[in-house]
Design a protein around this motif. Structure first.
Motif, PDB file in Angstrom:
ATOM      1  N   ILE A  41      62.997  63.431   9.190  1.00  0.00           N
ATOM      2  CA  ILE A  41      62.597  63.963  10.489  1.00  0.00           C
ATOM      3  C   ILE A  41      63.456  65.168  10.858  1.00  0.00           C
ATOM      4  O   ILE A  41      64.607  65.289  10.435  1.00  0.00           O
ATOM      5  CB  ILE A  41      62.668  62.890  11.587  1.00  0.00           C
ATOM      6  CG1 ILE A  41      64.071  62.269  11.678  1.00  0.00           C
ATOM      7  CG2 ILE A  41      61.636  61.797  11.324  1.00  0.00           C
ATOM      8  CD1 ILE A  41      64.214  61.236  12.792  1.00  0.00           C
ATOM      9  N   GLY A  42      62.880  66.058  11.652  1.00  0.00           N
ATOM     10  CA  GLY A  42      63.580  67.288  12.019  1.00  0.00           C
ATOM     11  C   GLY A  42      64.561  67.130  13.146  1.00  0.00           C
ATOM     12  O   GLY A  42      65.502  67.918  13.269  1.00  0.00           O
ATOM     13  N   ASP A  43      64.374  66.095  13.986  1.00  0.00           N
ATOM     14  CA  ASP A  43      65.237  65.937  15.159  1.00  0.00           C
ATOM     15  C   ASP A  43      65.307  64.458  15.531  1.00  0.00           C
ATOM     16  O   ASP A  43      64.316  63.877  15.976  1.00  0.00           O
ATOM     17  CB  ASP A  43      64.686  66.748  16.336  1.00  0.00           C
ATOM     18  CG  ASP A  43      65.546  66.628  17.586  1.00  0.00           C
ATOM     19  OD1 ASP A  43      66.643  66.048  17.511  1.00  0.00           O
ATOM     20  OD2 ASP A  43      65.101  67.121  18.645  1.00  0.00           O
ATOM     21  N   PRO A  44      66.455  63.807  15.369  1.00  0.00           N
ATOM     22  CA  PRO A  44      66.563  62.390  15.729  1.00  0.00           C
ATOM     23  C   PRO A  44      66.466  62.145  17.225  1.00  0.00           C
ATOM     24  O   PRO A  44      66.345  60.989  17.648  1.00  0.00           O
ATOM     25  CB  PRO A  44      67.937  61.990  15.180  1.00  0.00           C
ATOM     26  CG  PRO A  44      68.715  63.267  15.154  1.00  0.00           C
ATOM     27  CD  PRO A  44      67.711  64.331  14.819  1.00  0.00           C
ATOM     28  N   ASN A  45      66.535  63.213  18.031  1.00  0.00           N
ATOM     29  CA  ASN A  45      66.311  63.097  19.470  1.00  0.00           C
ATOM     30  C   ASN A  45      64.905  63.551  19.851  1.00  0.00           C
ATOM     31  O   ASN A  45      64.632  63.849  21.018  1.00  0.00           O
ATOM     32  CB  ASN A  45      67.344  63.922  20.239  1.00  0.00           C
ATOM     33  CG  ASN A  45      68.730  63.321  20.140  1.00  0.00           C
ATOM     34  OD1 ASN A  45      68.914  62.134  20.349  1.00  0.00           O
ATOM     35  ND2 ASN A  45      69.712  64.150  19.802  1.00  0.00           N
ATOM     36  N   GLY A  46      64.021  63.593  18.873  1.00  0.00           N
ATOM     37  CA  GLY A  46      62.647  63.982  19.117  1.00  0.00           C
ATOM     38  C   GLY A  46      61.754  62.786  19.378  1.00  0.00           C
ATOM     39  O   GLY A  46      62.198  61.757  19.900  1.00  0.00           O
ATOM     40  N   ALA A  47      60.500  62.911  18.979  1.00  0.00           N
ATOM     41  CA  ALA A  47      59.516  61.877  19.290  1.00  0.00           C
ATOM     42  C   ALA A  47      59.806  60.558  18.584  1.00  0.00           C
ATOM     43  O   ALA A  47      59.468  59.496  19.088  1.00  0.00           O
ATOM     44  CB  ALA A  47      58.121  62.370  18.921  1.00  0.00           C
ATOM     45  N   SER A  48      60.419  60.599  17.420  1.00  0.00           N
ATOM     46  CA  SER A  48      60.783  59.390  16.701  1.00  0.00           C
ATOM     47  C   SER A  48      62.188  59.550  16.136  1.00  0.00           C
ATOM     48  O   SER A  48      62.570  60.639  15.705  1.00  0.00           O
ATOM     49  CB  SER A  48      59.809  59.124  15.551  1.00  0.00           C
ATOM     50  OG  SER A  48      60.259  58.050  14.736  1.00  0.00           O
ATOM     51  N   ASN A  49      62.953  58.463  16.146  1.00  0.00           N
ATOM     52  CA  ASN A  49      64.290  58.522  15.564  1.00  0.00           C
ATOM     53  C   ASN A  49      64.372  57.801  14.228  1.00  0.00           C
ATOM     54  O   ASN A  49      65.447  57.680  13.647  1.00  0.00           O
ATOM     55  CB  ASN A  49      65.333  57.940  16.530  1.00  0.00           C
ATOM     56  CG  ASN A  49      65.266  56.423  16.633  1.00  0.00           C
ATOM     57  OD1 ASN A  49      64.214  55.818  16.410  1.00  0.00           O
ATOM     58  ND2 ASN A  49      66.366  55.796  17.004  1.00  0.00           N
ATOM     59  N   GLU A  50      63.234  57.308  13.722  1.00  0.00           N
ATOM     60  CA  GLU A  50      63.250  56.542  12.481  1.00  0.00           C
ATOM     61  C   GLU A  50      63.179  57.466  11.277  1.00  0.00           C
ATOM     62  O   GLU A  50      62.278  58.296  11.161  1.00  0.00           O
ATOM     63  CB  GLU A  50      62.077  55.558  12.447  1.00  0.00           C
ATOM     64  CG  GLU A  50      62.126  54.621  11.243  1.00  0.00           C
ATOM     65  CD  GLU A  50      61.147  53.468  11.339  1.00  0.00           C
ATOM     66  OE1 GLU A  50      61.135  52.625  10.426  1.00  0.00           O
ATOM     67  OE2 GLU A  50      60.390  53.422  12.326  1.00  0.00           O
ATOM     68  N   GLY A  51      64.157  57.326  10.383  1.00  0.00           N
ATOM     69  CA  GLY A  51      64.199  58.132   9.179  1.00  0.00           C
ATOM     70  C   GLY A  51      65.519  58.853   9.022  1.00  0.00           C
ATOM     71  O   GLY A  51      66.471  58.649   9.780  1.00  0.00           O
ATOM     72  N   ALA A  52      65.592  59.717   8.015  1.00  0.00           N
ATOM     73  CA  ALA A  52      66.797  60.495   7.714  1.00  0.00           C
ATOM     74  C   ALA A  52      66.676  61.877   8.336  1.00  0.00           C
ATOM     75  O   ALA A  52      65.590  62.442   8.431  1.00  0.00           O
ATOM     76  CB  ALA A  52      66.988  60.610   6.207  1.00  0.00           C
ATOM     77  N   SER A  53      67.814  62.423   8.734  1.00  0.00           N
ATOM     78  CA  SER A  53      67.790  63.727   9.395  1.00  0.00           C
ATOM     79  C   SER A  53      69.165  64.363   9.359  1.00  0.00           C
ATOM     80  O   SER A  53      70.178  63.695   9.121  1.00  0.00           O
ATOM     81  CB  SER A  53      67.352  63.585  10.855  1.00  0.00           C
ATOM     82  OG  SER A  53      68.315  62.867  11.600  1.00  0.00           O
ATOM     83  N   LEU A  54      69.201  65.656   9.623  1.00  0.00           N
ATOM     84  CA  LEU A  54      70.454  66.305   9.971  1.00  0.00           C
ATOM     85  C   LEU A  54      70.807  65.883  11.394  1.00  0.00           C
ATOM     86  O   LEU A  54      69.920  65.694  12.228  1.00  0.00           O
ATOM     87  CB  LEU A  54      70.306  67.829   9.899  1.00  0.00           C
ATOM     88  CG  LEU A  54      69.926  68.417   8.538  1.00  0.00           C
ATOM     89  CD1 LEU A  54      69.749  69.928   8.660  1.00  0.00           C
ATOM     90  CD2 LEU A  54      70.974  68.086   7.480  1.00  0.00           C
ATOM     91  N   PRO A  55      72.079  65.721  11.708  1.00  0.00           N
ATOM     92  CA  PRO A  55      72.451  65.271  13.045  1.00  0.00           C
ATOM     93  C   PRO A  55      72.438  66.400  14.067  1.00  0.00           C
ATOM     94  O   PRO A  55      72.459  67.579  13.722  1.00  0.00           O
ATOM     95  CB  PRO A  55      73.877  64.751  12.839  1.00  0.00           C
ATOM     96  CG  PRO A  55      74.419  65.617  11.742  1.00  0.00           C
ATOM     97  CD  PRO A  55      73.253  65.875  10.819  1.00  0.00           C
ATOM     98  N   ASN A  56      72.397  66.032  15.329  1.00  0.00           N
ATOM     99  CA  ASN A  56      72.696  66.933  16.444  1.00  0.00           C
ATOM    100  C   ASN A  56      74.197  66.864  16.691  1.00  0.00           C
ATOM    101  O   ASN A  56      74.742  65.766  16.870  1.00  0.00           O
ATOM    102  CB  ASN A  56      71.984  66.488  17.712  1.00  0.00           C
ATOM    103  CG  ASN A  56      70.493  66.780  17.747  1.00  0.00           C
ATOM    104  OD1 ASN A  56      69.890  66.774  18.810  1.00  0.00           O
ATOM    105  ND2 ASN A  56      69.873  67.013  16.597  1.00  0.00           N
ATOM    106  N   LEU A  57      74.859  68.012  16.710  1.00  0.00           N
ATOM    107  CA  LEU A  57      76.312  68.050  16.876  1.00  0.00           C
ATOM    108  C   LEU A  57      76.702  68.892  18.079  1.00  0.00           C
ATOM    109  O   LEU A  57      76.124  69.953  18.311  1.00  0.00           O
ATOM    110  CB  LEU A  57      76.970  68.625  15.621  1.00  0.00           C
ATOM    111  CG  LEU A  57      76.738  67.873  14.316  1.00  0.00           C
ATOM    112  CD1 LEU A  57      77.312  68.661  13.137  1.00  0.00           C
ATOM    113  CD2 LEU A  57      77.360  66.483  14.379  1.00  0.00           C
TER     114      LEU A  57
END
Length: 530
Positions: free
Chosen positions: A175-191
């Motif tokens: 996923i492109g953004d763990p703070n987006g519509a879904s948090n399930e999956g692997a992603s780069l973090p928001n820092l």
């Protein structure tokens, strides 16, 4: 920050961390009220070690850390676990891993169901957004132009990239953004990083307004007690330059000392379970059974370590660079497991002594974001420097152990993918595949903390609630709490972002400001469509 102390302010905020910095800023910028912010630690300005995002782990256990520890427990082989807590302006946001993550929308819907009326996801989302300066700009679910800069890693470490590719190989979403519509999956973090430097709550909220004439920020000020006129909280006693000083609040005092020191200060001031206060020899001002109870934290395994095929190179970003959320069982409604990569070995003393971690090592470390074990906090003494007995009861519930076994297994599966073939030379700790019994033993040996203590002054409506849904301490007047201690249920995320949100809401409650809810309704619809 060098303003002289006045005897009286309109508002006094105690604690300059992720909640207190927000409240002090928002109160000071709304009108001509006089605001005093007290912080026990030093100023963060000019401290190069705090600004250095890549080497934040060097701050743990150092001069800007309170040095608290969880009490030993049999479930952890009698080990005591360090709980880093920031003792500096910005609080733990000045020493943490800089992750900005709000978890799953169901976390906040669960708060409302637990009695925190008005704290569902649709209601809290606008406050998350108000805090944000997200690199991709504003959207239905994200904010821009707020005090806190939020960026992805711009050049992720090869290990971070491998986690994303490995997750995809195993069928997990990327996923492109763990703070987006879904948090399930692997992603780069928001820092919380800008220009390679830490962007703490102090940098975002306090530095820009530090010269306001109506805001006084005093560091090296250790709170030691609250004073009351009848049931109304009127003043705070604190030690500054070795002298006991008192300041009065005409309107309110807001406690934002965190999940450890907020209940400590309440108990020292006569607010808490009457039996505990009697044991400590403190006169009972208000019998609140929930103070110090309901303590929750996320258990973390340090970590699943692998021997690298080649040197890892310089540390990038915050030393991690990729994260993953997934379910320990398919039937779960939301992810309960979380993992991240570590650009080096990740192991406590027990694991490090049991395995060879020399040479080039990296880790993938899983933890449980929906743990069900609940602990408590006790004072051994009512003195300001008295010892604490803090027990999270990690692994007390068998289901937590089962979920962590699933977390270990997924890390092993990730390391065996093609994505890691050129990076992994072999397992390091554990150094071989383990039986179920051996996995449980490893979990008990390696279990640590995400540093997310919360819940010790929980919000709600029942007799165990310490604050009401407007964060007012029950049974007294003129006193609120705006920190992680008010969370009735631990959210499935790092706690910095939720605490900032709590601070934003607290300021609105205090001033009677009503944030427009149209955005929240639209954004909730977007989440539902996703």
């Amino acid at each position: 920050m060098g303003q002289p102390l006045l005897p009286t302010y309109d508002y006094i905020v105690v604690g300059g961390g992720s909640g207190g910095a927000v409240v002090a800023r928002r109160l000071a910028e709304r009108g001509e009220v006089k605001v005093l912010l007290l912080e026990a630690g030093p100023s963060d300005i000019g401290l190069a070690a705090i600004e250095d995002a890549a080497n934040w782990t060097a701050l743990l256990g150092g001069p800007y850390d309170w040095g608290y520890r969880y009490a030993p427990s049999p479930e952890l082989n009698g080990r005591s676990i360090a709980i880093p807590r920031g003792r500096v302006l910005g609080g733990s946001s000045s020493i943490n891993a800089m992750l900005w993550y709000r978890g799953h929308r169901s976390d906040y819907d669960a708060w409302e169901a637990a009695g925190a009326t008005g704290w569902n996801f649709a209601s809290v989302l606008p406050y998350f957004k108000r805090a944000e300066d997200w690199e991709d700009g504003a959207s239905e679910l994200r904010g821009a132009g707020g005090p806190l800069r939020i960026e992805r890693p711009c050049d992720p470490h090869p290990i971070a990239r491998a986690m994303l590719d490995a997750a995809a190989e195993l069928g997990f979403p990327v996923i492109g953004d763990p703070n987006g519509a879904s948090n399930e999956g692997a992603s780069l973090p928001n820092l919380n990083i800008g220009g390679g430097r830490r962007w703490s709550a102090a940098r975002g909220y306090l530095h820009p307004v530090a010269d306001r004439p109506n805001l006084t920020i005093r560091t090296h000020a250790l709170a030691i007690g609250l004073r009351f006129d009848g049931r109304r909280c009127r003043s705070i006693r604190f030690i500054i330059d070795g002298v006991v000083t008192e300041a009065r609040a005409e309107a309110e005092i807001v406690l934002a000392l965190g999940a450890i020191d907020t209940p400590r200060l309440l108990l020292m001031s006569g607010i808490g379970p009457s039996g505990e206060l009697g044991r400590l020899g403190v006169p009972v001002l208000c019998d609140l059974p929930g103070v110090g109870e309901n303590l929750q934290d996320h258990p973390l395994l340090m970590g699943i370590n692998f021997r690298a095929r080649r040197p890892l190179g310089p540390v990038r970003d915050n030393g991690g660079g990729a994260m993953m959320n997934w379910k320990s069982a398919p039937a779960l409604p939301a992810p309960d497991l979380h993992a991240f990569v570590v650009q080096g070995a990740h192991a406590g003393a027990e694991v490090a002594s049991a395995y060879d971690l020399s040479g080039d090592i990296f880790a993938m470390s899983p933890g449980l974001m929906r743990s069900t074990s609940v602990g408590r906090l006790r004072l051994q003494s009512a003195a300001p420097d008295g010892a604490l007995d803090i027990q999270p009861n990690f692994l007390a519930e068998p289901g937590d152990v089962e979920a962590l076994i699933a977390g270990m297994d997924t890390m092993t599966e990730l390391a065996g993918t093609k994505a890691f073939a050129d990076l992994v030379a072999g397992p390091a700790a554990p150094d071989r595949r383990l039986s179920r019994r051996e996995k449980i033993a490893y979990i008990r040996m390696s279990c640590s903390t995400f540093f997310h203590p919360c819940g010790s002054c929980a919000m709600g409506e029942g007799e165990r609630a310490v604050v009401d849904p407007q964060l007012r301490v029950r049974g007294v007047d003129g006193l609120r709490i705006a920190d992680a201690s008010v969370m009735p249920i631990i959210p499935s995320c790092n706690t910095h972002a939720p605490v900032v949100m709590i601070g934003e809401r607290a300021a609105d409650f205090i001033t009677g400001t009503k944030l427009a809810t149209k955005t929240a309704k639209v954004s909730a619809s977007a989440m539902e469509r996703a």
